[in-house]
Each structure stands twice: as C-alpha cells, then as structure tokens.
Design an enzyme around this catalytic site. Structure first.
Site, short mmCIF file in Angstrom:
data_model
loop_
_atom_site.label_atom_id
_atom_site.label_comp_id
_atom_site.label_asym_id
_atom_site.label_seq_id
_atom_site.Cartn_x
_atom_site.Cartn_y
_atom_site.Cartn_z
N SER A 145 -51.43 -27.43 50.76
CA SER A 145 -52.16 -28.45 50.13
C SER A 145 -52.55 -28.16 48.81
O SER A 145 -51.81 -28.15 47.88
CB SER A 145 -53.40 -28.97 51.11
N ASP A 359 -63.40 -34.80 29.47
CA ASP A 359 -62.50 -34.13 28.85
C ASP A 359 -61.76 -32.89 29.56
O ASP A 359 -61.68 -31.72 29.15
CB ASP A 359 -63.31 -33.43 27.83
N HIS A 412 -50.10 -32.85 58.14
CA HIS A 412 -50.17 -32.30 56.74
C HIS A 412 -50.60 -30.85 57.16
O HIS A 412 -50.53 -29.79 56.35
CB HIS A 412 -51.34 -32.82 56.11
#
Length: 434
Positions: A145, A359, A412
């Site tokens: 993951s 940023d 998953h």
C-alpha cells in the site's frame, strides 16, 4: 541491539539515528526502529536483505509472532534476512502524536516538523540504514500500500540501492493530485458498498436505522470520542479488506439494546466501533493522509471533504430523507475527524495548516522510472478500494520492465491474506521465472 527468539525466528531489535531533515545532516536527529527477522539456524548466514515498508501512512511495521501460519514473513525468511521498518513517527521510532507534538511548539511549528514525514524522507532514512546495515549492498524492498508509494519514490530517486522491488496494492498515480484521487475513489467506494448490501441485504435497514438514530443523538464512545452519522459512515473502511464485508455485517447485526429510555446503541457495539475508528494508534494516517498525494500542485485543502460534495449520495441526511441505502465512506479523512476523535482533537490546527501547505515537492520522476533497470513486480488488485486500479496500471506502464499481476482473488490486504502465495508470485515475476 537486543536479540531473542520466537517460533522459527531469531529477532534483533535495531535503532538508527537519522537526520530529521536530510538536507541538514548535521542538524536534529530522530530515531528509527527496525526489527530484523531471520530463520532459526540461519542467523549467522550471509543472506540478502529484504526491507518491508508497511502501508499507511502512520502505521508501524506489522508485529508478527513467529514464522508459521500464512504470513509472508515465513516465506521471506526462507531466503532473506528481513528488516521490518517502523517508518519515522510510527511504532517504536521517535513518535509523532498528540502527546509528543506539543514538544515541537505551536501548531505551525508542528506542521513544519511533520512536513518531513512523507515518502521522500522515509526513503532517505532507508538509504542511511541500508548503508550502515548492509555495507552498501543493494536490498530487495517489499512495499504494501503506502509502502508501495515509498518504493516507487525509491525507484525514482535512489535506484542504485535496490536489487528488486515488490509492490502489493501500492502503485500510486505519478501525477494525480488529491482531488483526482478522491474523484476516482468515491465511485469505487460506492461499488464496494453496493456489493456489501447485495451480500447482506438485511444491512440496508440496519445501517439506515443506526444513522437515523445518530443524526438525532450522537453517541459517546468509550474512549471519549463522538459517534456521529458521518463518523459511522467511516466504517466503510472495512470494505477494502478481504474479510471486511463480513466484519461490517457482524458489527451491524446487534447494534441496539432496549433501555428504560427506549432503544439505545449498545456498549458492545460502541466498543467495537471505537476499535475500528480510533486513530489513537496511528494519528499520522489522518494528519498526513492527503499530503501523500500532494504533487507540487498547491494545497490539498481537505480534498476528500470537498470532492464528497460532488457525490450527494454520500450525504446521510439527504439519504435518510428518502429511501435509498446509506452509503459508507472509505479511506477518506475529513475535518470533522479532528473534532470527533480525542486522539486527533489536539492536532486539528496542525492538520489544517498542513492542508493549506502549497509547496509540497513532487514525489515521482517519470523520466527516471521510464529508464528503470531494477526488476519490479506489482500485485494490482482488481477494483482495489484504496488504490485506483486505472491509476496503478497507468503507472505500471510507465515503469520500465515492471511486471504486473492483476487479480481479483484478493482485496487490498492480499499480502496478509495470502502472503506466501503473493510473495512467491511476485518473486517469480521479478526473476522472469514465469
């Protein structure tokens, strides 16, 4: 270092000092904890290293008990010396949570500190540790993951340290920002919820009844949290794992008990809900979740909350005003999490500052990945609830030489549910044995 034994394993606990900011190697240092695992009888052998990077963000490496059962670790130690890394801020590494972060100062100072806890810093930690531990030898990386996101960044920035890369459910988009990630996620979550109700149609009325009750009377959780209709919907995070649909069904089946004041949510139900929803053990999952998708394109700005408005079926109040099934949500973090969860409340201003940070540097280098020479194999789970399959396959096509195994056999958590088979398949793909 401390060494000890478990069934089939010799374990050694290791601690490493690394710079908080790798651009300032002589500045503040933090500690990284890692647990070495090797098969009994092979502790003195010259074995190649395999580094395991856990999913998350915000989770320490999984704690195994021995090498038996169906864990991938039992398969890995047949040929590797394994390093189970607690990524910075997690597990036994220098912790970052509501108790420790006030030591950093103001929320703005806390946010500046946590800006060093993304995949770019984690990979730099790995390189410091690799050079100290292996004498400079390359190692194999297994990324689950978010660990796969870290492995992809590793391939982008430090491929010389890598022998092989194995990724399970963790190929990120190279260019999608948080908005695109969640715009793709909500339809996927909808499909998982609809599949759950198709399997357990009795849960449609149960979920509606619980949500209606919570709209009128939010419930106090045993640990001091607040269960609202929205936080109840967050139980949909279970639907991304192989047994999650069954766990959700069992959770819903006996939610109410009769009381002198009428039906109420039972203590047992609320205790079980808290166990699923609490962020006490992994607060960075909430605080940094959207930051892992920040790609130098401005602030994430609570993307999951904003994009949810594009999918009105997820609005509990509107759903209950009609006769539609209630939709659960999945791997989404919202501002209200920092009001309902006591582990997150002290961090709400810090999280808000991070959500507005503009940023963030980009995490992946598509040109470097297109020129990749490291053997890479990735398990891509068909209709994975947590990682968009189309995003993953697009990235797979970019990484030169990457071989994919696309499967609907697992959700998953395939590396946990079928670890030996998954690891066998990926190693065989990376080695061109199949």
């Amino acid at each position: 270092m401390t060494s000890y034994r478990q069934p089939g394993l010799v374990l050694t606990d290791r601690r490493f000092s690394v710079p908080l900011d790798h651009a300032d190697p002589g500045g503040e240092q933090i500690e990284i904890f890692a647990r070495e695992a090797v098969a009994c009888g092979r502790s003195g052998a010259d074995l190649p290293w395999l580094l395991y990077l856990e999913g998350g963000p915000g989770f320490g490496a999984r704690r195994f008990v021995g090498a038996g059962g169906q864990s991938w670790l039992g398969r890995a130690v047949q040929e590797f010396r394994v390093l189970l890394l607690d990524q910075r801020g997690t597990g036994n590494s220098t912790p970052a949570n509501r108790q420790t972060l006030p030591l950093r100062g103001t929320p703005r100072e806390q946010a500046a500190y946590l800006a060093h806890f993304r995949a770019d810093s984690i990979v730099k930690d790995c390189e410091v540790i690799r050079k100290r531990l292996t004498g400079g030898a390359r190692w194999t990386v297994l990324g689950q993951s978010f660990g796969g996101f870290c492995a992809t960044h590793y391939l982008s920035t430090a491929p010389a340290g890598l022998h092989t890369v194995l990724i399970t459910g963790g190929l990120p988009s190279l260019d999608a920002g948080a908005d695109e990630v969640y715009r793709a996620a909500y339809p996927r979550i909808t499909r998982k919820v609809e599949a759950h109700y198709a399997r357990y149609p009795q849960d449609v009325e149960r979920a509606r009844r619980i949500a209606a009750h919570l709209l009128e009377r939010p419930a106090a959780l045993p640990g001091g949290g607040l269960l609202t209709a929205e936080s109840f919907q967050s139980l949909g995070i279970l639907l991304g794992s192989g047994e999650g649909t069954h766990q959700l069904h069992l959770l819903l089946e006996d939610a109410f008990v009769p009381t002198v004041d009428g039906p109420a949510l039972s203590d047992a139900f609320l205790e079980n809900v808290q166990a699923v929803l609490s962020y006490a053990g992994h607060p960075l999952y909430a605080v940094l979740h959207e930051a892992i998708y920040a790609q130098g394109r401005g602030p994430t700005g609570w993307a999951a909350e904003r994009i949810r408005a594009e999918f009105p079926r997820f609005d509990a109040a509107k759903t209950l005003a009609g006769d539609e099934p209630l939709l659960f949500t999945g791997e989404t973090v919202h501002p209200w999490h920092f009001e309902t969860d006591p582990a997150l409340r002290p961090l709400r201003e810090t999280a808000a500052i991070l959500a507005e940070r503009a940023d963030w540097p980009a995490l992946y280098d598509a040109e470097q990945l297109a020129a990749n020479e490291v053997p890479v194999a990735a398990a891509v789970y068909h209709d994975d609830m947590y990682v968009d399959t189309e995003h993953a396959l697009r990235t797979a096509r970019t990484i030169r030489g990457l071989r994919t195994w696309v499967t609907d056999e697992f959700e998953h958590d395939g590396v946990r549910a079928g670890g030996p088979r998954v690891l066998d398949r990926l190693l065989a793909l990376a080695r061109d044995e199949i």
